[in-house]
Design a protein around this motif. Structure first.
Motif, PDB file in Angstrom:
ATOM      1  N   GLY A 195       0.517  -1.475   0.251  1.00  0.00           N
ATOM      2  CA  GLY A 195       0.277   0.729  -0.265  1.00  0.00           C
ATOM      3  C   GLY A 195       0.759   1.292  -0.028  1.00  0.00           C
ATOM      4  N   ALA A 196       0.137   2.429  -0.033  1.00  0.00           N
ATOM      5  CA  ALA A 196       1.009   3.407  -0.466  1.00  0.00           C
ATOM      6  C   ALA A 196       0.680   4.682   0.376  1.00  0.00           C
ATOM      7  N   ASP A 256       2.741   5.144  -9.068  1.00  0.00           N
ATOM      8  CA  ASP A 256       3.892   5.351  -9.368  1.00  0.00           C
ATOM      9  C   ASP A 256       4.870   6.714  -8.482  1.00  0.00           C
ATOM     10  N   ARG A 257       4.540   6.744  -7.404  1.00  0.00           N
ATOM     11  CA  ARG A 257       5.343   8.017  -6.820  1.00  0.00           C
ATOM     12  C   ARG A 257       4.308   7.752  -5.038  1.00  0.00           C
ATOM     13  N   ASP A 287      13.740   0.737   1.750  1.00  0.00           N
ATOM     14  CA  ASP A 287      13.228  -0.106   0.433  1.00  0.00           C
ATOM     15  C   ASP A 287      11.660   0.339   0.014  1.00  0.00           C
ATOM     16  N   VAL A 288      11.513   0.798  -1.081  1.00  0.00           N
ATOM     17  CA  VAL A 288       9.835   0.947  -1.490  1.00  0.00           C
ATOM     18  C   VAL A 288       9.862   0.722  -2.876  1.00  0.00           C
ATOM     19  N   ARG A 289       9.277  -0.213  -3.200  1.00  0.00           N
ATOM     20  CA  ARG A 289       9.190  -0.370  -4.497  1.00  0.00           C
ATOM     21  C   ARG A 289       7.660  -0.114  -4.844  1.00  0.00           C
ATOM     22  N   LEU A 290       8.460   0.602  -5.451  1.00  0.00           N
ATOM     23  CA  LEU A 290       6.609   1.423  -6.728  1.00  0.00           C
ATOM     24  C   LEU A 290       6.510   0.214  -7.774  1.00  0.00           C
ATOM     25  N   ARG A 291       5.381   0.462  -8.204  1.00  0.00           N
ATOM     26  CA  ARG A 291       4.692   0.226  -9.493  1.00  0.00           C
ATOM     27  C   ARG A 291       4.588  -1.328  -9.577  1.00  0.00           C
ATOM     28  N   VAL A 349       6.070 -10.538  -7.397  1.00  0.00           N
ATOM     29  CA  VAL A 349       5.951  -9.374  -7.988  1.00  0.00           C
ATOM     30  C   VAL A 349       6.406  -8.771  -9.287  1.00  0.00           C
ATOM     31  N   THR A 350       5.217  -8.211  -9.801  1.00  0.00           N
ATOM     32  CA  THR A 350       5.045  -7.678 -11.632  1.00  0.00           C
ATOM     33  C   THR A 350       4.818  -6.143 -11.198  1.00  0.00           C
TER      34      THR A 350
END
Length: 418
Positions: free
Chosen positions: A176-177, A203-204, A278-282, A300-301
């Protein structure tokens, strides 16, 4: 036969009960006071401003500011308050404004001759002419499809956690973001988790800005007025005029509900969140399984393809879906009879918060697709409570409870006239 039973004792249920009591209805209110708020991890803060976080009583005597003052705490614009203080405020409000709160849960609500039959968790049977369903958000929590069905040992929702100390030394992935995800991740780092990462489709990361002063000049206020949902005229519509929102075309309401006030972190969290490296967006989780070593294996895609991630635990901070199918307290026959709106299957709600089944009133998240984003926040309790109780009084005066089992309204119009 009770005139009104309020099911739920969070901000909406307590506010409805306070208004009903002030009008002499003698409501019976069931639920554990502020349960979901007490369950939040210690160290969390309210994202909303204190002046937008009052529970509602008709005289306005029991606001958050009054409680904070009694505790010697500042409840001021731009000063975040601890969630545990807000939960304690709700308990205080209940003692002041709600007669005889019964902390048992209601396990079922079903139609009956003259109204409804209800059963408590310990088996007591009740009858009521009207019911106000204010069950909060916990029944509607959302976990991404690939994670559903995995044991709680491996996957939980952010609202499941009253404490995060048990994750010390472990690898945790937060999905989640929004505020819940970002604050949970920051708290995990502070509680000593060995590794913490964010996986999000966004995306951000978006962050709310430091709130402008309340007194900032006439021109600035006209350009972007303050509201309990943030600055701006659009937010003012959502905050101050849910009745107008309800009259918008169905497609417009659905679009706004799905996009307005999207995921964002509070301004005061941003510095603390910097410790989450460690932040993995999109990215989205395509599949999940328990590996032979007892860890979770996630596919994770993202834009660059699929990667494999191993983690000890996933916390889904992925919000709530106001679907009637998740309102398990309502009998299947009652759920099935209610008119719905939107692709998520939320109940249709009339001008005084009555559902399409006469005498069944709704409050809180379930009404957000009809009344707009403010119903996702404490702010909406004030607009809801007085109008809902007005609807209950009208329903009682119309003779609810005087005949056979009620029947739902049908057709395309709202169940209660404007």
């Amino acid at each position: 036969m009770e005139d009104l039973v309020v099911v739920g004792a969070g901000p909406y249920g307590l506010s409805v009960a306070a208004h009903a009591a002030a009008h002499g209805l003698r409501p019976r209110t069931f639920g554990r006071s502020m349960e979901s708020w007490h369950a939040m991890p210690s160290g969390m803060f309210l994202k909303s401003e204190p002046w937008a976080s009052h529970l509602s009583d008709p005289a306005g005597a029991y606001g958050l500011d009054a409680y904070a003052a009694s505790r010697g705490v500042r409840a001021e614009h731009g000063v975040p308050l601890p969630v545990d203080l807000f939960a304690a405020y709700g308990d205080w409000f209940a003692r002041q404004a709600v007669p005889a709160l019964d902390e048992r849960l209601i396990s079922s609500v079903a139609p009956a001759a003259g109204g409804f039959k209800l059963r408590t968790e310990d088996g007591e049977k009740l009858r009521a002419r009207t019911v106000a369903l204010a069950v909060g958000v916990l029944p509607f929590l959302e976990i991404p499809g690939p994670l559903r069905g995995l044991p709680r040992r491996y996957v939980t929702h952010s609202s499941h956690h009253g404490g995060l100390d048990g994750f010390a030394g472990r690898d945790v992935t937060v999905v989640g973001a929004g505020q819940a995800a970002l604050e949970t991740a920051a708290l995990l780092v502070e509680r000593g988790a060995a590794a913490v990462r964010i996986v999000a489709r966004a995306d951000r990361l978006r962050w709310n800005t430091l709130p402008a002063p309340l007194d900032r000049g006439r021109l600035s206020s006209l350009r972007a007025p303050h509201t309990g949902l943030g600055r701006g005229w659009r937010n003012k519509l959502y905050a101050d005029a849910p009745g107008i929102f309800r009259r918008l075309p169905a497609g417009t309401r659905q679009r706004i509900f799905g996009s307005a006030l999207g995921p964002a972190g509070a301004w005061w969290l941003r510095e603390r969140f910097a410790a989450v490296g460690d932040v993995r967006l999109r990215q989205r989780i395509a599949s999940a399984e328990v590996a032979g070593d007892g860890r979770l294996r996630l596919d994770v895609t993202g834009p660059e393809g699929t990667t494999v991630l191993e983690t000890d635990h996933v916390i889904a901070a992925t919000g709530f879906v106001p679907s009637l199918d998740r309102a398990g307290v309502l009998s299947p026959a009652l759920r099935g009879a209610l008119r719905r709106v939107g692709p998520g299957g939320a109940p249709a709600v009339g001008a005084l918060f009555e559902s399409s089944w006469p005498g069944l009133f709704l409050a809180g998240l379930l009404t957000a697709p009809s009344y707009g984003p403010s119903m996702r926040f404490v702010l909406g309790a004030e607009y809801t409570a007085g109008r809902l109780v007005k609807g209950v009084r009208q329903r009682l005066r119309s003779g609810a409870g005087s005949g056979a089992v009620g029947r739902p309204r049908t057709g395309g119009k709202a169940p209660v006239p404007v």
